[in-house]
Scaffold this motif. Structure first.
Motif, PDB file in Angstrom:
ATOM      1  N   TYR A  79       0.839  -1.203   0.000  1.00 32.97           N
ATOM      2  CA  TYR A  79       0.000   0.000   0.000  1.00 32.97           C
ATOM      3  C   TYR A  79       0.879   1.260   0.000  1.00 32.97           C
ATOM      4  O   TYR A  79       0.616   2.200  -0.751  1.00 32.97           O
ATOM      5  N   MET A  80       1.931   1.258   0.818  1.00 36.39           N
ATOM      6  CA  MET A  80       2.832   2.414   0.880  1.00 36.39           C
ATOM      7  C   MET A  80       3.480   2.687  -0.473  1.00 36.39           C
ATOM      8  O   MET A  80       3.570   3.833  -0.915  1.00 36.39           O
ATOM      9  N   ILE A  81       3.935   1.633  -1.135  1.00 36.57           N
ATOM     10  CA  ILE A  81       4.589   1.781  -2.432  1.00 36.57           C
ATOM     11  C   ILE A  81       3.615   2.358  -3.457  1.00 36.57           C
ATOM     12  O   ILE A  81       3.916   3.321  -4.160  1.00 36.57           O
ATOM     13  N   GLU A  82       2.406   1.769  -3.538  1.00 38.59           N
ATOM     14  CA  GLU A  82       1.438   2.218  -4.535  1.00 38.59           C
ATOM     15  C   GLU A  82       0.955   3.640  -4.255  1.00 38.59           C
ATOM     16  O   GLU A  82       0.847   4.462  -5.169  1.00 38.59           O
ATOM     17  N   ASP A  83       0.666   3.935  -2.990  1.00 36.60           N
ATOM     18  CA  ASP A  83       0.179   5.262  -2.625  1.00 36.60           C
ATOM     19  C   ASP A  83       1.240   6.323  -2.922  1.00 36.60           C
ATOM     20  O   ASP A  83       0.946   7.379  -3.488  1.00 36.60           O
ATOM     21  N   PHE A  84       2.468   6.018  -2.550  1.00 40.82           N
ATOM     22  CA  PHE A  84       3.574   6.946  -2.786  1.00 40.82           C
ATOM     23  C   PHE A  84       3.791   7.149  -4.283  1.00 40.82           C
ATOM     24  O   PHE A  84       3.978   8.273  -4.748  1.00 40.82           O
ATOM     25  N   ALA A  85       3.727   6.052  -5.036  1.00 41.49           N
ATOM     26  CA  ALA A  85       3.922   6.134  -6.489  1.00 41.49           C
ATOM     27  C   ALA A  85       2.854   7.011  -7.132  1.00 41.49           C
ATOM     28  O   ALA A  85       3.161   7.860  -7.976  1.00 41.49           O
ATOM     29  N   ILE A  86       1.611   6.844  -6.716  1.00 39.38           N
ATOM     30  CA  ILE A  86       0.517   7.643  -7.284  1.00 39.38           C
ATOM     31  C   ILE A  86       0.741   9.130  -7.000  1.00 39.38           C
ATOM     32  O   ILE A  86       0.627   9.971  -7.890  1.00 39.38           O
ATOM     33  N   LYS A  87       1.086   9.457  -5.762  1.00 38.94           N
ATOM     34  CA  LYS A  87       1.293  10.868  -5.395  1.00 38.94           C
ATOM     35  C   LYS A  87       2.457  11.486  -6.150  1.00 38.94           C
ATOM     36  O   LYS A  87       2.356  12.588  -6.705  1.00 38.94           O
ATOM     37  N   GLU A  88       3.588  10.784  -6.175  1.00 43.41           N
ATOM     38  CA  GLU A  88       4.785  11.342  -6.800  1.00 43.41           C
ATOM     39  C   GLU A  88       4.670  11.411  -8.324  1.00 43.41           C
ATOM     40  O   GLU A  88       5.087  12.388  -8.936  1.00 43.41           O
ATOM     41  N   LEU A  89       4.091  10.385  -8.928  1.00 45.39           N
ATOM     42  CA  LEU A  89       3.971  10.388 -10.379  1.00 45.39           C
ATOM     43  C   LEU A  89       2.900  11.375 -10.838  1.00 45.39           C
ATOM     44  O   LEU A  89       2.999  11.932 -11.932  1.00 45.39           O
ATOM     45  N   SER A  90       1.911  11.620 -10.006  1.00 48.54           N
ATOM     46  CA  SER A  90       0.914  12.658 -10.323  1.00 48.54           C
ATOM     47  C   SER A  90       1.590  14.029 -10.360  1.00 48.54           C
ATOM     48  O   SER A  90       1.293  14.856 -11.229  1.00 48.54           O
ATOM     49  N   LYS A  91       2.521  14.265  -9.423  1.00 49.80           N
ATOM     50  CA  LYS A  91       3.264  15.530  -9.416  1.00 49.80           C
ATOM     51  C   LYS A  91       4.097  15.653 -10.697  1.00 49.80           C
ATOM     52  O   LYS A  91       4.132  16.708 -11.332  1.00 49.80           O
ATOM     53  N   LEU A  92       4.783  14.563 -11.062  1.00 50.95           N
ATOM     54  CA  LEU A  92       5.601  14.554 -12.279  1.00 50.95           C
ATOM     55  C   LEU A  92       4.729  14.842 -13.496  1.00 50.95           C
ATOM     56  O   LEU A  92       5.069  15.659 -14.350  1.00 50.95           O
ATOM     57  N   TYR A  93       3.586  14.196 -13.549  1.00 51.81           N
ATOM     58  CA  TYR A  93       2.629  14.356 -14.649  1.00 51.81           C
ATOM     59  C   TYR A  93       2.199  15.814 -14.771  1.00 51.81           C
ATOM     60  O   TYR A  93       2.195  16.394 -15.851  1.00 51.81           O
ATOM     61  N   ASP A  94       1.862  16.421 -13.637  1.00 54.23           N
ATOM     62  CA  ASP A  94       1.421  17.828 -13.629  1.00 54.23           C
ATOM     63  C   ASP A  94       2.534  18.773 -14.069  1.00 54.23           C
ATOM     64  O   ASP A  94       2.292  19.752 -14.766  1.00 54.23           O
ATOM     65  N   GLU A  95       3.761  18.475 -13.635  1.00 51.55           N
ATOM     66  CA  GLU A  95       4.893  19.369 -13.908  1.00 51.55           C
ATOM     67  C   GLU A  95       5.355  19.340 -15.352  1.00 51.55           C
ATOM     68  O   GLU A  95       5.672  20.373 -15.940  1.00 51.55           O
ATOM     69  N   ILE A  96       5.410  18.135 -15.937  1.00 51.57           N
ATOM     70  CA  ILE A  96       6.039  18.051 -17.264  1.00 51.57           C
ATOM     71  C   ILE A  96       5.092  17.680 -18.391  1.00 51.57           C
ATOM     72  O   ILE A  96       5.347  18.024 -19.534  1.00 51.57           O
ATOM     73  N   ALA A  97       4.015  16.994 -18.088  1.00 50.47           N
ATOM     74  CA  ALA A  97       3.135  16.534 -19.164  1.00 50.47           C
ATOM     75  C   ALA A  97       2.109  17.596 -19.537  1.00 50.47           C
ATOM     76  O   ALA A  97       1.852  17.850 -20.693  1.00 50.47           O
ATOM     77  N   LYS A  98       1.519  18.210 -18.511  1.00 58.19           N
ATOM     78  CA  LYS A  98       0.562  19.307 -18.698  1.00 58.19           C
ATOM     79  C   LYS A  98      -0.561  18.957 -19.670  1.00 58.19           C
ATOM     80  O   LYS A  98      -0.885  19.700 -20.580  1.00 58.19           O
ATOM     81  N   PHE A  99      -1.136  17.764 -19.472  1.00 53.28           N
ATOM     82  CA  PHE A  99      -2.329  17.409 -20.219  1.00 53.28           C
ATOM     83  C   PHE A  99      -3.526  17.988 -19.466  1.00 53.28           C
ATOM     84  O   PHE A  99      -3.367  18.784 -18.555  1.00 53.28           O
TER      85      PHE A  99
END
Length: 197
Positions: free
Chosen positions: A121-141
């Motif tokens: 759960y920790m791995i998945e939750d952390f991955a979702i939060k961090e990758l969402s930040k990455l997505y917002d910062e560089i992908a900008k869809f």
């Protein structure tokens, strides 16, 4: 500010100890004392760096996350190439997750054992939060996309990686596994794109 080499060495020893112990014992039952004893680090030193075993695990996960993000960004030297190419972004992300899974197979396989649901759960939750930040910062869809897209990628990657590990996870079939994962992402994004219309 540079981190003291002794601190880095101690943290590395504790993470290595965690990895070794998880091969035979569930994270839920593992104690700080066992981790310290196996790492030849005293408990006082442990608590100078970590509040508890969960914080140690989080630091370990953070190392893995940083590798995924660094490699995904390296795949896009031109940041503009990421924008409006959601599939390319997702494929690069998934391929890097799989490659790093192979590199860290021993500890990730341990997390698939019974008694490690908290760690998963920790791995998945952390991955979702961090990758969402990455997505917002560089992908900008579309700003709403990552509400569903990132959990879709993380959840799907987690399940198929778990299945691959349980089937032996040999390095020989990594490329075949990546090909299948990319096809699943492609097909999944077709459905995802249909729901956005």
């Amino acid at each position: 500010m540079k981190t003291d080499l002794r601190v880095l060495k101690t943290k590395k020893a504790l993470k290595k100890s965690l990895e070794e112990l998880l091969q035979n014992e569930s994270f839920d039952k593992l104690t700080v004392s066992e981790i310290c004893e196996n790492a030849f680090v005293n408990r006082v030193t442990f608590y100078c760096h970590y509040q508890d075993k969960y914080e140690l695990l989080q630091d370990f996960i953070d190392d893995i996350k940083n590798k995924v993000i660094e490699r995904t960004l390296a795949d896009f030297t031109d940041k503009k190439a990421i924008k409006n190419n959601i599939e390319r972004f997702c494929i690069a992300l998934t391929n890097n997750i799989i490659d790093i899974t192979v590199e860290n197979k021993s500890i990730l396989r341990a997390f698939t054992n019974e008694g490690n649901q908290v760690a998963i759960y920790m791995i998945e939750d952390f991955a979702i939060k961090e990758l969402s930040k990455l997505y917002d910062e560089i992908a900008k869809f579309n700003a709403d996309d990552n509400t569903y897209l990132i959990p879709f990628i993380v959840g799907g990657a987690s399940k198929i990686i778990n299945e691959w590990l349980n089937r032996g996870g040999s390095k020989r079939d990594v490329e075949l596994f990546k090909t299948k994962a990319v096809k699943l992402i492609h097909d999944g994004l077709l459905i995802f794109n249909e729901t956005r219309k």
